[in-house]
Design an enzyme around this catalytic site. Structure first.
Site, PDB file in Angstrom:
ATOM      1  N   CYS A  81     -35.594  -2.781  13.113  1.00 52.20           N
ATOM      2  CA  CYS A  81     -35.962  -3.401  11.928  1.00 52.20           C
ATOM      3  C   CYS A  81     -37.217  -2.747  12.163  1.00 52.20           C
ATOM      4  CB  CYS A  81     -36.410  -4.837  12.243  1.00 52.20           C
ATOM      5  SG  CYS A  81     -36.904  -5.506  10.548  1.00 52.20           S
ATOM      6  N   HIS A 180     -31.932  -7.645  12.851  1.00 51.51           N
ATOM      7  CA  HIS A 180     -32.221  -8.601  14.026  1.00 51.51           C
ATOM      8  C   HIS A 180     -30.485  -8.431  14.685  1.00 51.51           C
ATOM      9  CE1 HIS A 180     -37.080  -8.869  13.843  1.00 51.51           C
ATOM     10  NE2 HIS A 180     -36.491  -8.330  12.793  1.00 51.51           N
ATOM     11  N   GLU A 182     -30.371  -9.848  18.220  1.00 52.81           N
ATOM     12  CA  GLU A 182     -30.813 -10.830  18.857  1.00 52.81           C
ATOM     13  C   GLU A 182     -30.724 -11.902  17.931  1.00 52.81           C
ATOM     14  OE1 GLU A 182     -35.119  -9.093  17.209  1.00 52.81           O
ATOM     15  OE2 GLU A 182     -32.773  -8.320  17.610  1.00 52.81           O
TER      16      GLU A 182
END
Length: 201
Positions: A81, A180, A182
């Site tokens: 990002c 993202h 994660e």
């Protein structure tokens, strides 16, 4: 691919716990560093996706030239990002210079409703970062996107409103993703594993 020393750069804002946990789940050592000089002895660098461009650029400024040269010399890096955006030269979001490992700029999305928050389809290309994936839907939280000067560095695309934008880029051993991983479930963890599989201690 066990036993890697992964440096997670802290721009001074946000919670890095989920990303650090995801990167370290196969026994890798994850070091959170606030000084870019701490990158020097790591096997790989991860630039996280929390914060603003101007603040991140200021934090990276003392080591910008060394970081740019290290990435161009092959230090494995994944920008997430904001971490993708800081790989470029400049941003409409704020003042300051990015690392400049990739040529291009960062611009604001044209959609009226910003930020883009939530899940979006990622149209992936044939890159090792996406090995073993059969389609990717990832989690986004962004108002800005990168415009690489060299379109050949773009390895994945997404759409938001009328914008078709670079969802992922690569130059040598430097990767960046606008989403993202994660926060993107099993597919996101697979992407992180794919990145780490490219790293050699």
């Amino acid at each position: 691919m066990s036993g890697l020393d992964i440096v997670l750069f802290d721009y001074g804002t946000g919670n890095l716990h989920s990303l650090g946990k995801a990167l370290g789940r196969h026994g890798h050592r994850v070091r959170i560093e606030q000084d870019a000089a701490g990158v020097r002895n790591g096997d790989a660098l991860v630039l996280p996706g929390v914060g603003a461009f101007g603040a991140a650029a200021a934090r990276l400024a003392p080591q910008r030239g060394w970081l740019r040269d290290a990435l161009r010399d092959g230090l494995p890096c994944l920008g997430i990002c904001l971490g993708l955006q800081i790989l470029f030269e400049s941003s409409e979001e704020g003042e300051g210079r990015g690392i400049g490992a990739l040529e291009g700029r960062v611009r604001r999305l044209s959609a009226q409703r910003l930020p883009q928050m939530g899940w979006n389809v990622v149209d992936t290309g044939p890159d090792a970062l996406f090995a073993g994936m059969n389609g990717l839907i990832a989690y986004y939280a962004n108002s800005y996107v990168a415009e690489p000067a060299d379109a050949d560095t773009i390895i994945a695309w997404s759409r938001y409103g009328q914008d078709r934008f670079a969802a992922a880029v690569r130059s040598g051993n430097t990767w960046g993703v606008q989403f993202h991983p994660e926060k993107s479930g099993r597919a996101g963890l697979q992407l992180l594993d794919n990145f780490l599989a490219q790293v050699r201690p």
